[in-house]
Design a protein around this motif. Structure first.
Motif, mmCIF file in Angstrom:
data_model
loop_
_atom_site.group_PDB
_atom_site.id
_atom_site.type_symbol
_atom_site.label_atom_id
_atom_site.label_comp_id
_atom_site.label_asym_id
_atom_site.label_seq_id
_atom_site.Cartn_x
_atom_site.Cartn_y
_atom_site.Cartn_z
ATOM 1 N N VAL A 236 0.838 -1.203 0.000
ATOM 2 C CA VAL A 236 0.000 0.000 0.000
ATOM 3 C C VAL A 236 0.875 1.255 0.000
ATOM 4 C CG1 VAL A 236 -1.689 1.333 1.307
ATOM 5 C CG2 VAL A 236 -1.960 -1.141 1.099
ATOM 6 N N VAL A 237 1.896 1.282 0.840
ATOM 7 C CA VAL A 237 2.782 2.447 0.927
ATOM 8 C C VAL A 237 3.492 2.692 -0.395
ATOM 9 C CG1 VAL A 237 4.826 3.386 2.074
ATOM 10 C CG2 VAL A 237 3.074 2.232 3.420
ATOM 11 N N ALA A 238 3.741 1.634 -1.151
ATOM 12 C CA ALA A 238 4.438 1.782 -2.437
ATOM 13 C C ALA A 238 3.692 2.699 -3.400
ATOM 14 C CB ALA A 238 4.650 0.414 -3.074
ATOM 15 N N THR A 239 2.367 2.824 -3.253
ATOM 16 C CA THR A 239 1.612 3.721 -4.139
ATOM 17 C C THR A 239 2.029 5.171 -3.964
ATOM 18 O OG1 THR A 239 -0.197 4.020 -2.535
ATOM 19 C CG2 THR A 239 -0.390 2.184 -4.099
ATOM 20 N N CYS A 240 2.619 5.491 -2.814
ATOM 21 C CA CYS A 240 3.031 6.868 -2.523
ATOM 22 C C CYS A 240 4.515 7.100 -2.783
ATOM 23 C CB CYS A 240 2.712 7.205 -1.063
ATOM 24 S SG CYS A 240 0.957 7.147 -0.658
ATOM 25 N N MET A 241 5.228 6.073 -3.234
ATOM 26 C CA MET A 241 6.649 6.173 -3.496
ATOM 27 C C MET A 241 6.884 6.163 -5.004
ATOM 28 S SD MET A 241 7.944 6.280 -0.463
ATOM 29 C CE MET A 241 7.596 5.842 1.234
ATOM 30 N N PRO A 242 7.174 7.324 -5.613
ATOM 31 C CA PRO A 242 7.297 7.393 -7.075
ATOM 32 C C PRO A 242 8.279 6.376 -7.646
ATOM 33 C CG PRO A 242 7.330 9.594 -6.105
ATOM 34 C CD PRO A 242 7.400 8.630 -4.966
ATOM 35 N N ASP B 170 11.834 -2.423 -1.359
ATOM 36 C CA ASP B 170 11.599 -1.172 -2.074
ATOM 37 C C ASP B 170 11.628 0.032 -1.142
ATOM 38 O OD1 ASP B 170 11.247 -2.556 -4.452
ATOM 39 O OD2 ASP B 170 9.089 -2.769 -4.170
ATOM 40 N N MET B 171 11.149 -0.147 0.091
ATOM 41 C CA MET B 171 11.006 0.983 0.994
ATOM 42 C C MET B 171 12.210 1.176 1.908
ATOM 43 S SD MET B 171 7.752 1.954 3.445
ATOM 44 C CE MET B 171 7.715 0.416 4.350
ATOM 45 N N LEU B 172 12.778 0.080 2.405
ATOM 46 C CA LEU B 172 13.829 0.163 3.415
ATOM 47 C C LEU B 172 14.905 -0.890 3.184
ATOM 48 C CD1 LEU B 172 11.470 0.534 6.498
ATOM 49 C CD2 LEU B 172 13.008 2.320 5.658
#
Length: 329
Positions: free
Chosen positions: A204-210, A289-291
């Motif tokens: 879900v958070v990936a939608t906010c990470m270009p 992808d995030m961390l």
């Protein structure tokens, strides 16, 4: 060119609990990372839970776990209703001590430890059931998505808002048999699909990470993870809707008891899941992808990578931390 008079002043807000929460997620990440690649997901999860619960004893809040490891009779600690913290403001706590237990056990990307915090009564209270989720990132028209509409309609509206073709969009979902129709319809509409084996908070958070390349998240997953994701989406100014999915009348009645008289079958807006000022903090266990994941370095140091978000200020902080520890046995 901007002038000094046109630049918005830096906004100073009240106390930021992000660093306190980072210590909690770091402790859980380090403890669970010792089990990375060992094929024992329950051991990894148990280590994370124990470390997170102990770390909460240092946080200056009067916290109540509203999203946790399950009901009191199902979980020995971090259960729904448990009190945490060493005293302070009354706060709601949502936790996932190890999101992606299978990812950790198999040394796969995107295992993280997660905590979110809100004022008392501002998180959705729900039993540990499934939730249908739909999310997009920031900078889009209000109320763009509709969880009650078909995926084809949502893809079309998102493409229109982004001024691109549906074929330019990527949908993210958990790789589950229940999502086969969702995936088929997405592909028929012309969009791409990215499937996750586990870890829908990160999805879900990936939608906010270009840089993630994810435009839309859809599908069902755990309701606890839905609340945690909603807290992050609040901080990142994205959009999200949810619907609780009940197996039987007993689950629906339990949800009604926990929802303070509100209809638990209604479509949940973002602020139904996470309202008011919220904090979100996550630490990587395995790199994704995030961390970045936990790293053991020379000279008895462990390196962790965390993100701290705050809805009130919109601040997003990434933190590399070097922890001095005794040598691994």
């Amino acid at each position: 060119m901007s002038t000094a008079s046109s630049v918005r002043p830096y906004r100073v807000t009240g106390r930021n609990l992000g660093l306190d929460l980072a210590r909690v997620t770091e402790a859980a990440a380090i403890a669970s990372a010792r089990w990375t690649g060992r094929g024992q997901k329950n051991a990894a999860d148990g280590a994370a839970v124990q470390a997170m619960r102990t770390a909460f004893d240092t946080v200056a809040i009067d916290g109540t776990v509203t999203i946790g490891e399950g009901e009191m009779d199902e979980a020995p600690m971090l259960y729904i209703g448990e009190k945490v913290g060493c005293g302070g403001d009354e706060m709601d706590i949502a936790v996932d001590p190890l999101e992606g237990t299978n990812l950790c056990a198999r040394s796969m990307p995107n295992a993280i430890t997660v905590v979110a915090l809100a004022e008392r009564g501002k998180f959705l209270h729900a039993p540990d059931i499934y939730m249908q989720k739909l999310a997009v990132g920031p900078g889009l028209p209000d109320d763009l998505i509709d969880i009650n509409a078909s995926i084809e309609v949502n893809l079309r509206e998102l493409a229109r808002a982004k001024k691109c073709a549906v074929s330019d969009l990527t949908l993210c979902a958990l790789e589950r048999e229940r999502h086969e129709e969702l995936v088929a319809k997405t592909l028929e509409a012309g969009a791409r699909v990215r499937l996750l084996s586990d870890g829908d908070v990160a999805g879900v958070v990936a939608t906010c990470m270009p840089e993630s390349g994810v435009d839309l998240y859809a599908g069902s997953g755990g309701a606890p993870e839905g609340v945690l994701a909603a807290a992050a989406i609040r901080c990142l100014h994205g959009q999200m809707q949810g619907q609780l999915l009940f197996d039987d009348a007993a689950q629906a009645e339990r949800a009604r008891q926990m929802s303070a008289g509100r209809d638990p079958t209604r479509t949940l807006a973002l602020t139904d899941m996470a309202d008011g000022p919220v904090f979100f903090c996550a630490t990587g266990v395995t790199s994704g992808d995030m961390l970045k994941g936990v790293e053991w370095l020379r000279n008895d140091y462990i390196r962790t990578h965390s993100v701290m978000m705050r809805s009130e200020s919109g601040t997003i902080r990434y933190m590399d931390t070097y922890h001095h520890v005794h040598p691994r046995s």
